[in-house]
Motif scaffolding. Structure first.
Motif, PDB file in Angstrom:
ATOM      1  N   VAL A   1       4.720  -1.457   9.969  1.00 42.03           N
ATOM      2  CA  VAL A   1       4.169  -0.945  11.231  1.00 42.03           C
ATOM      3  C   VAL A   1       5.305  -0.729  12.235  1.00 42.03           C
ATOM      4  N   ALA A   2       6.220  -1.714  12.314  1.00 41.81           N
ATOM      5  CA  ALA A   2       7.368  -1.586  13.221  1.00 41.81           C
ATOM      6  C   ALA A   2       8.214  -0.375  12.846  1.00 41.81           C
ATOM      7  N   GLU A   3       8.490  -0.210  11.557  1.00 41.55           N
ATOM      8  CA  GLU A   3       9.331   0.898  11.093  1.00 41.55           C
ATOM      9  C   GLU A   3       8.615   2.238  11.220  1.00 41.55           C
ATOM     10  N   ASP A   4       7.328   2.242  10.900  1.00 39.30           N
ATOM     11  CA  ASP A   4       6.545   3.474  10.970  1.00 39.30           C
ATOM     12  C   ASP A   4       6.435   3.976  12.405  1.00 39.30           C
ATOM     13  N   SER A   5       6.239   3.047  13.325  1.00 41.08           N
ATOM     14  CA  SER A   5       6.093   3.433  14.738  1.00 41.08           C
ATOM     15  C   SER A   5       7.397   3.990  15.296  1.00 41.08           C
ATOM     16  N   THR A   6       8.542   3.471  14.876  1.00 39.00           N
ATOM     17  CA  THR A   6       9.825   3.987  15.367  1.00 39.00           C
ATOM     18  C   THR A   6      10.098   5.385  14.812  1.00 39.00           C
ATOM     19  N   HIS A   7       9.534   5.685  13.663  1.00 39.62           N
ATOM     20  CA  HIS A   7       9.709   7.021  13.083  1.00 39.62           C
ATOM     21  C   HIS A   7       8.825   8.054  13.771  1.00 39.62           C
ATOM     22  N   LYS A   8       7.662   7.605  14.228  1.00 42.76           N
ATOM     23  CA  LYS A   8       6.701   8.540  14.822  1.00 42.76           C
ATOM     24  C   LYS A   8       7.018   8.874  16.275  1.00 42.76           C
ATOM     25  N   ARG A   9       7.491   7.884  17.032  1.00 38.82           N
ATOM     26  CA  ARG A   9       7.726   8.095  18.461  1.00 38.82           C
ATOM     27  C   ARG A   9       8.994   7.360  18.890  1.00 38.82           C
ATOM     28  N   LYS A  10       9.661   7.953  19.876  1.00 37.23           N
ATOM     29  CA  LYS A  10      10.852   7.281  20.400  1.00 37.23           C
ATOM     30  C   LYS A  10      10.437   6.068  21.232  1.00 37.23           C
ATOM     31  N   LYS A  11       9.406   6.245  22.032  1.00 41.02           N
ATOM     32  CA  LYS A  11       8.920   5.135  22.854  1.00 41.02           C
ATOM     33  C   LYS A  11       7.409   5.075  22.755  1.00 41.02           C
ATOM     34  N   ILE A  12       6.888   3.916  22.404  1.00 37.65           N
ATOM     35  CA  ILE A  12       5.442   3.791  22.216  1.00 37.65           C
ATOM     36  C   ILE A  12       4.806   3.144  23.443  1.00 37.65           C
ATOM     37  N   ILE A  13       3.779   3.794  23.938  1.00 36.50           N
ATOM     38  CA  ILE A  13       2.964   3.184  24.991  1.00 36.50           C
ATOM     39  C   ILE A  13       1.697   2.701  24.305  1.00 36.50           C
ATOM     40  N   ILE A  14       1.586   1.401  24.178  1.00 34.75           N
ATOM     41  CA  ILE A  14       0.461   0.833  23.442  1.00 34.75           C
ATOM     42  C   ILE A  14      -0.793   0.899  24.300  1.00 34.75           C
ATOM     43  N   ASP A  15      -1.814   1.552  23.766  1.00 33.62           N
ATOM     44  CA  ASP A  15      -3.095   1.640  24.466  1.00 33.62           C
ATOM     45  C   ASP A  15      -4.225   1.354  23.483  1.00 33.62           C
ATOM     46  N   LYS A  16      -5.444   1.484  23.965  1.00 30.89           N
ATOM     47  CA  LYS A  16      -6.609   1.180  23.132  1.00 30.89           C
ATOM     48  C   LYS A  16      -6.687   2.077  21.902  1.00 30.89           C
ATOM     49  N   LYS A  17      -6.277   3.347  22.064  1.00 31.20           N
ATOM     50  CA  LYS A  17      -6.348   4.281  20.942  1.00 31.20           C
ATOM     51  C   LYS A  17      -5.386   3.874  19.826  1.00 31.20           C
ATOM     52  N   ILE A  18      -4.157   3.538  20.200  1.00 29.95           N
ATOM     53  CA  ILE A  18      -3.162   3.133  19.206  1.00 29.95           C
ATOM     54  C   ILE A  18      -3.606   1.855  18.504  1.00 29.95           C
ATOM     55  N   LEU A  19      -4.109   0.887  19.273  1.00 30.18           N
ATOM     56  CA  LEU A  19      -4.596  -0.359  18.677  1.00 30.18           C
ATOM     57  C   LEU A  19      -5.822  -0.102  17.805  1.00 30.18           C
ATOM     58  N   GLY A  20      -6.682   0.835  18.235  1.00 24.80           N
ATOM     59  CA  GLY A  20      -7.859   1.197  17.437  1.00 24.80           C
ATOM     60  C   GLY A  20      -7.472   1.832  16.122  1.00 24.80           C
ATOM     61  N   ASP A  21      -6.492   2.754  16.172  1.00 27.76           N
ATOM     62  CA  ASP A  21      -6.004   3.406  14.946  1.00 27.76           C
ATOM     63  C   ASP A  21      -5.366   2.381  14.011  1.00 27.76           C
TER      64      ASP A  21
END
Length: 421
Positions: A214-234
């Motif tokens: 999850v840590a590695e996948d998120s760094t590949h998808k976005r430079k900076k992640i803003i964690i919100d309900k949608k991201i946590l829901g996904d």
């Protein structure tokens, strides 16, 4: 038009799936299939209910690991290193290394043996060597995106286990009863099977893999992640679907062996090749071939996850360069750990270490480390200094502590059985 809409929705849903699906599917490795086959062959449908019970527990723990990876942008080992004493970290490494290597060895042996069943003219050892070389090449040379995509599509192989039971006449009332009404026999063999199922479904290496991916996948998808309900829901949807998929496969493997093998008086199944071979005269060539091919597919999926988990554990512990997104020359230690774990697993088979003994010892080591790790995961997931506003909900804590209690009881029973059995 309606078909196109459904297809587009399914394609969108498939794209959203990632680490959770791969983690869940890799839990059904050849050694796991052997455990589920044993449960069905020995006790028929009376262990089907475990698939329903373990699902929410697995999902809760893996969701915590995924959330830790998302919030901290580190794997579980990195978080342990930052917030816990070194002895705790080194103890996890000490137990994890041999357990994972033995699990890899048992899976390579299972794949080799099944390969020999399909092509008897070729010795199982040659298949084991061939699969090891293939996996090593895939792990080292496939770019991260292609590697992740390959693992994701390999999950589809597990669908064969949903087909096999329908090739044999089923008593669906008995199936429903076995699934919904827990039946527990208080004898050592039955309790051992329950402990084995718990250890196979809630395995420590999956905790490390989930958080890191999850840590590695998120760094590949976005430079900076803003964690919100949608991201946590996904994130939760991905994990829940992966664990559900894993448990559905588990359910159908127990169902296959619990009807075909158990009803035919075949109760002693120690390996996946024995299960596949026993199915042939009872359920036909189609069931036999699907079951056997499924073993090879699950091995190709699960072994990279096992190797990757170990590589991340070791390299994060010592602060070495790591990551499936890096080329070999950029993270030599990371890929060398993966290579060494594969070679050691293969050597176990060559020097004659029994896959059954390897599974037993890996189960013992997993059983001992799982409760400690779950306790640490619960502590991290409730620690505001680490997780900020994304600590556990009440529901997550209830399921997490239930898993902790069950795994602790399972560990104590496992130790008791080894000493007094």
């Amino acid at each position: 038009m309606r078909k196109k809409k459904i297809f587009n929705r399914l394609r969108f849903f498939w794209k959203k799936l990632g680490p959770g699906l791969i983690t869940g599917a890799s839990d059904d490795d050849p050694s796991g299939i052997a455990t589920y086959s044993q449960a069905g062959a020995q006790y028929g449908l009376s262990t089907l209910w475990t698939a329903l019970i373990t699902f929410p527990l697995m999902a809760a723990i893996q969701e915590m690991c995924a959330r830790i990876g998302l919030v901290t942008s580190k794997g579980l080992t990195g978080t342990l290193k930052d917030h816990y004493s070194k002895p705790v970290l080194y103890l996890m490494v000490l137990f994890s290394f041999p357990a994972i290597v033995m699990n890899i060895g048992a899976n390579i042996a299972g794949m080799g043996a099944v390969g020999n069943l399909l092509f008897p003219a070729i010795h199982a050892g040659f298949f084991s060597i061939g699969f090891t070389v293939l996996l090593l090449v895939l792990i080292i040379y496939l770019p991260y995106r292609k590697f992740a995509s390959t693992l994701k599509y390999l999950c589809i192989v597990l669908l064969v286990y949903l087909i096999v039971p329908f090739l044999y006449k089923q008593d669906w009332i008995a199936v429903l009863k076995g699934a919904l009404i827990p039946e527990i026999t208080f004898d050592k063999k039955y309790i051992s099977i329950l402990v084995g199922i718990l250890g196979t479904t809630i395995s420590p290496y999956l905790f490390f893999w989930q958080a890191t991916m999850v840590a590695e996948d998120s760094t590949h998808k976005r430079k900076k992640i803003i964690i919100d309900k949608k991201i946590l829901g996904d994130l939760k949807q991905d994990v829940d679907f992966g664990m559900l998929f894993s448990n559905i496969v588990m359910f159908f493997v127990i169902l296959t062996s619990g009807t075909v093998l158990f009803n035919s008086g075949i109760h002693n199944i120690d390996t996946v090749e024995q299960a596949a071979l026993a199915l042939r005269p009872l359920a036909g060539d189609a069931a036999y071939l699907l079951f056997a091919l499924g073993v090879i597919g699950t091995g190709l999926l699960a072994i990279p996850v096992l190797c990757g988990s170990l590589s991340y554990i070791i390299t994060e512990t010592f602060g070495w360069q790591r990551g499936l997104d890096k080329k070999f020359h950029q993270a030599k230690a990371f890929y060398m750990v993966a290579a060494i774990s594969l070679i050691l697993g293969l050597l176990m088979n060559i020097i004659g270490i029994s896959p059954i003994k390897a599974l037993l010892w890996s189960a013992i080591l997993y059983g001992l480390t799982a409760p400690v790790l779950i306790a640490i995961i619960l502590h991290i997931a409730n620690n505001k200094d680490v997780m900020g506003d994304f600590t556990n909900s009440k529901r997550s804590n209830i399921l997490g502590f239930t898993a902790l209690i069950l795994m602790s009881i399972a560990a104590l029973i496992l130790i008791y059985l080894q000493i007094f059995d």
